[in-house]
Design a protein around this motif. Sequence first.
Motif, short mmCIF file in Angstrom:
data_model
loop_
_atom_site.label_atom_id
_atom_site.label_comp_id
_atom_site.label_asym_id
_atom_site.label_seq_id
_atom_site.Cartn_x
_atom_site.Cartn_y
_atom_site.Cartn_z
N LEU A 1 41.38 -29.12 12.11
CA LEU A 1 40.03 -29.11 12.68
C LEU A 1 38.97 -28.92 11.59
O LEU A 1 37.91 -29.54 11.63
CB LEU A 1 39.91 -27.98 13.72
N VAL B 1 32.14 -34.01 9.53
CA VAL B 1 30.96 -34.08 10.41
C VAL B 1 29.77 -33.41 9.73
O VAL B 1 28.65 -33.93 9.77
CB VAL B 1 31.26 -33.42 11.78
N LEU C 1 41.20 -26.38 22.91
CA LEU C 1 41.38 -27.00 21.61
C LEU C 1 41.28 -28.52 21.70
O LEU C 1 40.68 -29.16 20.83
CB LEU C 1 42.73 -26.60 21.00
N TYR D 1 37.59 -29.42 22.18
CA TYR D 1 36.83 -29.23 20.94
C TYR D 1 37.16 -30.34 19.93
O TYR D 1 36.26 -30.91 19.30
CB TYR D 1 37.12 -27.85 20.34
N ALA D 2 38.45 -30.65 19.79
CA ALA D 2 38.85 -31.71 18.85
C ALA D 2 38.23 -33.04 19.28
O ALA D 2 37.75 -33.81 18.44
CB ALA D 2 40.36 -31.82 18.79
N TRP E 1 35.44 -33.45 20.97
CA TRP E 1 34.00 -33.39 20.70
C TRP E 1 33.71 -33.66 19.22
O TRP E 1 32.80 -34.41 18.87
CB TRP E 1 33.45 -32.01 21.10
N VAL E 2 34.52 -33.05 18.34
CA VAL E 2 34.33 -33.27 16.89
C VAL E 2 34.54 -34.75 16.56
O VAL E 2 33.77 -35.35 15.81
CB VAL E 2 35.29 -32.36 16.08
N ARG F 1 31.59 -36.84 17.83
CA ARG F 1 30.39 -36.60 16.99
C ARG F 1 30.53 -37.33 15.65
O ARG F 1 29.57 -37.90 15.14
CB ARG F 1 30.24 -35.09 16.78
N ARG F 2 31.73 -37.30 15.10
CA ARG F 2 31.96 -37.96 13.81
C ARG F 2 31.76 -39.47 13.93
O ARG F 2 31.12 -40.10 13.09
CB ARG F 2 33.37 -37.63 13.34
N LEU G 1 28.02 -40.20 14.30
CA LEU G 1 27.31 -40.05 13.03
C LEU G 1 27.65 -41.19 12.08
O LEU G 1 26.77 -41.69 11.36
CB LEU G 1 27.66 -38.70 12.38
#
Lengths: 278, 47
Positions: A218, A225, B16, B19-20, B22-23, B26-27, B30
Motif C-alpha cells: 500500500l 499517488v 483494506l 482503501y486499496a 481507492w488508492v 486515485r492513481r 491522476l
Amino acid sequence: MARGVATRLSRVEPVAVRAVGALALASLAATVVLGLWFTPEDQVMGNLVRLLYVHPPVAWVAYLAFGVTAACSIAYLWPRTRSPFWDRLGAASAEIGVVFCALTLATGSIWGRPTWGVWWTWDARLTTTALLLALFAGYLAIRRVTVDPAARAKRSAVVALVAFADVPIVHMSVLWWRTLHQPPTVFRPGFGDPTLATPMAWTLLLAFCAFTLAYVWLLAHRYRVAVLEARMEGEGLELALAERRAEAGYGEGPGGIEGGAGSGGDGPGQAPVPVGAR
Amino acid sequence: MNGYVEAGYAVTLATLALYAGWVGRRRRALNRAVGGGGADRYTAEHR
C-alpha cells in the motif's frame, strides 16, 4: 541521499511491488484459512481467540506506519537530508497508519463486546489509541489546510513527531495503568516467554508478516499517488502564475503594460509559458 | 463459529480492499490528469 533512495526504489519497481502484493495476498489468504479453521480454540476465550490473528497485527502495522512517518519527519527536518521525498513518504505512511489505527479500534471493539460486554469503554489502552487516531487525523488535516509545500512539510513533520509520542504511551498503557485490556502477549518487556501454543504462535507470526507486506504494498502505491499529486499541484501553480501574468499584461508585446524591453519578465512579445514547458 | 470473529475478519479485509481500490482509482485519475493517457506515467518516467 533522498534522491538516491528514490532512484534505487524506482529501479526495483514495478516488479518488486507486484511481488510484494502477490506475497501479501497469498499470506493474508493463508492467515484467514489458518486463523478461522485450523488453529485450536482457546480454553478460556473459545473461538474468540481467532481475532488474535487480526487485531494485534493490525495494531502493529499502525505503530509501524506512524514510526515510518516519524522517521521521515526527522529526515525532513534535518537540514542535510531535507527532501520532498521524505515528506511524501511520511504523509503516505501516515494515511495508511490512520486506516490501520481505525481498524485496530474496530476489531478491538468487536472483540471487546463478547469479552467485556461493551463495545467501548474509557480504558487507558482504548483511550490512548483513540487519541493516536485523532492526532494523526489532525496531521492529515494540517496537510490539507497549508498551501505552501515547504511550510506544509515543516509543520506536518513537527505535528507527526508530537503525535508519535503517543505510540509508546499506547503500548505501555496496559502496564502503567489498571486496564480491562490484557497485557502484551508477544511484545512484552524483555520479549520473554510468549504465552501462546505453537500453532497459534506460527499463525500469529504469519499474520504479522502478511499485514506488514500489505502495508509495504500500500505504501508503494500511495507514495506514487503522492508524487502525482505534487506534480498536479505544481502544474496548477504554474497555470495560475501564467494566468496572472496574462492578466497583468505580460506577453502583450512591446506595447503591453509590462512587456517592454527590460521589464525583467518574459521578454517583449513572448507569450506566457509555464515554467515546466521550457 | 462465532459472529464476532467473522465480523472482525470481514471488517478488516473489506476495509483494506476498499482503501486499496481507492488508492488505485486515485492513481489512475491522476495519471490521466497529468497527461499519462491511461499509461502509468510515474512508472514510465522512473524506469
